[in-house]
Write a protein that holds these residues in place. Structure first.
Motif, PDB file in Angstrom:
ATOM      1  N   ALA A  51      44.382  36.461  77.546  1.00  0.00           N
ATOM      2  CA  ALA A  51      42.783  37.898  77.708  1.00  0.00           C
ATOM      3  C   ALA A  51      41.841  37.833  78.214  1.00  0.00           C
ATOM      4  O   ALA A  51      41.204  36.701  78.213  1.00  0.00           O
ATOM      5  N   LEU A  52      41.221  38.307  79.624  1.00  0.00           N
ATOM      6  CA  LEU A  52      40.354  38.624  79.094  1.00  0.00           C
ATOM      7  C   LEU A  52      39.399  40.347  79.316  1.00  0.00           C
ATOM      8  O   LEU A  52      39.840  41.183  80.007  1.00  0.00           O
ATOM      9  N   GLY A  53      38.435  40.230  79.737  1.00  0.00           N
ATOM     10  CA  GLY A  53      37.407  42.147  79.233  1.00  0.00           C
ATOM     11  C   GLY A  53      38.290  42.543  78.213  1.00  0.00           C
ATOM     12  O   GLY A  53      37.818  43.424  78.934  1.00  0.00           O
ATOM     13  N   GLY A  54      38.962  42.338  77.414  1.00  0.00           N
ATOM     14  CA  GLY A  54      39.741  43.321  76.661  1.00  0.00           C
ATOM     15  C   GLY A  54      40.797  43.434  76.904  1.00  0.00           C
ATOM     16  O   GLY A  54      41.099  44.559  75.712  1.00  0.00           O
ATOM     17  N   SER A  55      41.438  43.555  76.969  1.00  0.00           N
ATOM     18  CA  SER A  55      43.040  43.842  78.111  1.00  0.00           C
ATOM     19  C   SER A  55      43.142  42.270  77.957  1.00  0.00           C
ATOM     20  O   SER A  55      43.131  40.708  78.381  1.00  0.00           O
ATOM     21  N   ALA A  56      44.729  42.646  78.155  1.00  0.00           N
ATOM     22  CA  ALA A  56      45.861  40.985  77.846  1.00  0.00           C
ATOM     23  C   ALA A  56      46.812  41.357  78.950  1.00  0.00           C
ATOM     24  O   ALA A  56      47.578  42.652  78.617  1.00  0.00           O
ATOM     25  N   ALA A  72      56.287  41.625  68.867  1.00  0.00           N
ATOM     26  CA  ALA A  72      55.026  40.930  67.498  1.00  0.00           C
ATOM     27  C   ALA A  72      53.827  41.269  68.411  1.00  0.00           C
ATOM     28  O   ALA A  72      53.021  41.938  67.481  1.00  0.00           O
ATOM     29  N   LEU A  73      53.346  41.384  69.398  1.00  0.00           N
ATOM     30  CA  LEU A  73      52.055  41.315  69.942  1.00  0.00           C
ATOM     31  C   LEU A  73      51.963  43.001  69.661  1.00  0.00           C
ATOM     32  O   LEU A  73      50.389  42.683  70.019  1.00  0.00           O
ATOM     33  N   GLY A  74      52.096  43.498  69.669  1.00  0.00           N
ATOM     34  CA  GLY A  74      52.173  44.981  69.549  1.00  0.00           C
ATOM     35  C   GLY A  74      51.229  45.479  68.823  1.00  0.00           C
ATOM     36  O   GLY A  74      50.643  46.161  67.830  1.00  0.00           O
ATOM     37  N   ARG A  75      51.811  44.655  67.649  1.00  0.00           N
ATOM     38  CA  ARG A  75      51.639  44.563  66.147  1.00  0.00           C
ATOM     39  C   ARG A  75      50.201  44.185  65.916  1.00  0.00           C
ATOM     40  O   ARG A  75      49.570  44.782  65.022  1.00  0.00           O
ATOM     41  N   LEU A  76      49.603  43.575  66.401  1.00  0.00           N
ATOM     42  CA  LEU A  76      48.505  42.875  66.617  1.00  0.00           C
ATOM     43  C   LEU A  76      47.356  43.768  67.134  1.00  0.00           C
ATOM     44  O   LEU A  76      47.737  43.655  68.409  1.00  0.00           O
ATOM     45  N   PRO A  77      46.519  43.420  67.201  1.00  0.00           N
ATOM     46  CA  PRO A  77      44.756  43.488  67.533  1.00  0.00           C
ATOM     47  C   PRO A  77      44.651  42.291  68.736  1.00  0.00           C
ATOM     48  O   PRO A  77      45.172  41.780  68.569  1.00  0.00           O
ATOM     49  N   LEU A  78      43.741  43.602  69.097  1.00  0.00           N
ATOM     50  CA  LEU A  78      43.692  42.016  71.202  1.00  0.00           C
ATOM     51  C   LEU A  78      42.764  40.786  70.612  1.00  0.00           C
ATOM     52  O   LEU A  78      43.295  39.907  70.919  1.00  0.00           O
ATOM     53  N   GLU A  79      41.953  40.999  69.852  1.00  0.00           N
ATOM     54  CA  GLU A  79      41.106  39.514  69.465  1.00  0.00           C
ATOM     55  C   GLU A  79      42.215  38.780  68.908  1.00  0.00           C
ATOM     56  O   GLU A  79      41.884  37.673  69.068  1.00  0.00           O
ATOM     57  N   ALA A  80      43.656  39.447  68.211  1.00  0.00           N
ATOM     58  CA  ALA A  80      44.292  37.925  67.181  1.00  0.00           C
ATOM     59  C   ALA A  80      46.125  37.749  68.596  1.00  0.00           C
ATOM     60  O   ALA A  80      46.102  36.616  67.771  1.00  0.00           O
ATOM     61  N   VAL A  81      46.316  38.089  69.956  1.00  0.00           N
ATOM     62  CA  VAL A  81      47.204  37.415  70.731  1.00  0.00           C
ATOM     63  C   VAL A  81      47.036  36.378  71.005  1.00  0.00           C
ATOM     64  O   VAL A  81      48.191  35.671  71.442  1.00  0.00           O
ATOM     65  N   THR A  82      45.797  35.633  70.975  1.00  0.00           N
ATOM     66  CA  THR A  82      45.383  34.617  71.476  1.00  0.00           C
ATOM     67  C   THR A  82      44.956  32.941  69.908  1.00  0.00           C
ATOM     68  O   THR A  82      44.665  32.181  70.084  1.00  0.00           O
ATOM     69  N   ASP A  83      45.157  34.043  68.811  1.00  0.00           N
ATOM     70  CA  ASP A  83      45.119  33.143  67.930  1.00  0.00           C
ATOM     71  C   ASP A  83      46.129  32.761  67.515  1.00  0.00           C
ATOM     72  O   ASP A  83      46.962  32.896  66.797  1.00  0.00           O
ATOM     73  N   GLY A  84      46.377  30.799  67.966  1.00  0.00           N
ATOM     74  CA  GLY A  84      47.773  30.491  67.370  1.00  0.00           C
ATOM     75  C   GLY A  84      48.089  31.029  66.254  1.00  0.00           C
ATOM     76  O   GLY A  84      49.300  30.747  66.074  1.00  0.00           O
ATOM     77  N   GLY A  85      47.418  31.199  64.168  1.00  0.00           N
ATOM     78  CA  GLY A  85      47.749  31.240  63.615  1.00  0.00           C
ATOM     79  C   GLY A  85      48.298  32.097  63.401  1.00  0.00           C
ATOM     80  O   GLY A  85      49.592  32.013  62.835  1.00  0.00           O
ATOM     81  N   LEU A  86      47.858  33.220  63.875  1.00  0.00           N
ATOM     82  CA  LEU A  86      48.188  35.056  63.571  1.00  0.00           C
ATOM     83  C   LEU A  86      49.514  34.856  64.359  1.00  0.00           C
ATOM     84  O   LEU A  86      50.939  35.570  64.193  1.00  0.00           O
ATOM     85  N   VAL A  87      49.351  34.267  65.337  1.00  0.00           N
ATOM     86  CA  VAL A  87      50.631  34.602  66.152  1.00  0.00           C
ATOM     87  C   VAL A  87      52.200  33.732  65.367  1.00  0.00           C
ATOM     88  O   VAL A  87      53.107  34.189  65.838  1.00  0.00           O
ATOM     89  N   ARG A  88      51.777  32.574  64.814  1.00  0.00           N
ATOM     90  CA  ARG A  88      52.926  32.194  64.525  1.00  0.00           C
ATOM     91  C   ARG A  88      53.130  33.342  63.488  1.00  0.00           C
ATOM     92  O   ARG A  88      54.114  33.258  62.534  1.00  0.00           O
ATOM     93  N   LYS A  89      52.779  33.677  62.577  1.00  0.00           N
ATOM     94  CA  LYS A  89      53.287  34.908  61.253  1.00  0.00           C
ATOM     95  C   LYS A  89      54.034  35.758  61.865  1.00  0.00           C
ATOM     96  O   LYS A  89      54.781  36.244  61.362  1.00  0.00           O
ATOM     97  N   ALA A  90      53.620  36.235  63.371  1.00  0.00           N
ATOM     98  CA  ALA A  90      54.472  37.530  64.075  1.00  0.00           C
ATOM     99  C   ALA A  90      55.819  37.122  64.879  1.00  0.00           C
ATOM    100  O   ALA A  90      56.224  37.654  64.817  1.00  0.00           O
ATOM    101  N   LEU A  91      55.537  35.643  65.406  1.00  0.00           N
ATOM    102  CA  LEU A  91      56.994  35.080  65.642  1.00  0.00           C
ATOM    103  C   LEU A  91      57.675  33.899  65.751  1.00  0.00           C
ATOM    104  O   LEU A  91      56.708  33.259  64.896  1.00  0.00           O
ATOM    105  N   PRO A  92      58.365  33.459  66.289  1.00  0.00           N
ATOM    106  CA  PRO A  92      59.241  32.295  65.610  1.00  0.00           C
ATOM    107  C   PRO A  92      58.983  31.881  66.703  1.00  0.00           C
ATOM    108  O   PRO A  92      59.487  31.412  67.869  1.00  0.00           O
ATOM    109  N   VAL A  93      57.823  30.574  66.097  1.00  0.00           N
ATOM    110  CA  VAL A  93      57.245  29.966  67.228  1.00  0.00           C
ATOM    111  C   VAL A  93      56.953  28.302  66.724  1.00  0.00           C
ATOM    112  O   VAL A  93      57.079  28.064  65.722  1.00  0.00           O
ATOM    113  N   ALA A  94      57.733  27.626  68.064  1.00  0.00           N
ATOM    114  CA  ALA A  94      57.973  26.625  67.825  1.00  0.00           C
ATOM    115  C   ALA A  94      56.944  25.057  68.408  1.00  0.00           C
ATOM    116  O   ALA A  94      56.653  24.172  67.450  1.00  0.00           O
ATOM    117  N   ARG A  95      55.845  25.371  69.219  1.00  0.00           N
ATOM    118  CA  ARG A  95      54.741  24.924  69.202  1.00  0.00           C
ATOM    119  C   ARG A  95      54.220  25.696  70.579  1.00  0.00           C
ATOM    120  O   ARG A  95      54.421  26.909  70.600  1.00  0.00           O
TER     121      ARG A  95
END
Length: 241
Positions: A51-56, A72-95
């Protein structure tokens, strides 16, 4: 604080190229997802988010992963798409790796640090004393700094003949200088990272390069800000479970 548009443009061009397929940061914000098995935004086989300058932009290793991520990321606000905790809730994440803040500095914005009584020495990147510093600092911190990968000289401070702080940069595409800084544990908290980092940044700017500072830890981000770097965005790497 408004972002320097020229810095945003150069940083975006760098990461668009590292995606290894055509992709662009949307000018009006939003998330652009593409399939790129050879993406350099992340480890091979992972999902890379920058994410850079207001888009990703996001690279996925397969069509299936791209569909999952886009939904999954389309349902998140832009500032959350690089938030590991919120992304884990939206996607099946291994690491997850990151997030890491991405900061850049222009010649006019750079705030150099005077060495004062310290002596900053320039030595070859492959000098044995650099490897000694990495051993003292430990595997995790040495890996974060990645001074074994720099293509510039190393700028170091010694105490009692031993290197206790060092900085340098690796040449990246688009005339970018990826800065790395490392300080021995017993020498931290005394401004040595700012002194050696300043020398490395000055060398990069003198060569007409764009200094990039990528940091996960608050202390590193503070050093970058002290040198005049602008934090323009962040990076996250995701391994889908």
């Amino acid at each position: 604080m408004s972002m320097d548009p020229s810095l945003v443009g150069r940083a975006r061009a760098l990461w668009e190229g590292l995606a290894r397929v055509p992709v662009s940061f949307a000018p009006a914000g939003g998330v652009s997802v593409v399939v790129s098995p050879r993406s350099e935004l992340c480890p091979v086989g992972w999902v890379g988010v920058v994410a850079l300058g207001g888009s990703a932009i996001v690279t996925a290793p397969s069509d299936r992963a791209a569909v999952m991520v886009r939904d999954a990321l389309g349902r998140l606000p832009l500032e959350a798409v690089t938030d590991g905790g919120l992304v884990r809730k939206a996607l099946p994440v291994a690491r997850v790796l990151g997030p890491a803040a991405l900061s850049y500095v222009s010649p006019s914005g750079f705030r150099p640090v005077e060495a004062g009584a310290l002596s900053v020495e320039r030595i070859p990147a492959a000098h044995p004393d650099m490897r000694s510093l990495e051993r003292v600092a430990g595997h995790e911190d040495a890996g974060e700094a990645a001074l074994d990968e720099i293509t510039s000289p190393a700028f170091v401070v010694r105490e009692h003949g031993e290197v206790v702080a060092a900085a340098g940069y690796r040449a990246w595409p688009r005339r970018t200088a990826h800065i790395g800084v490392l300080t021995a544990p017993e020498a931290r908290g005394r401004g040595l990272a700012r002194v050696t980092g300043s020398a490395a940044v000055a060398h990069a700017l003198g060569a007409g390069l764009l200094p990039q500072w990528r940091a996960r830890r608050t202390a590193s981000r503070v050093v970058a800000a002290g040198l005049g770097f602008e934090e323009l965005g962040s990076q996250l790497s995701i391994e889908i479970a």
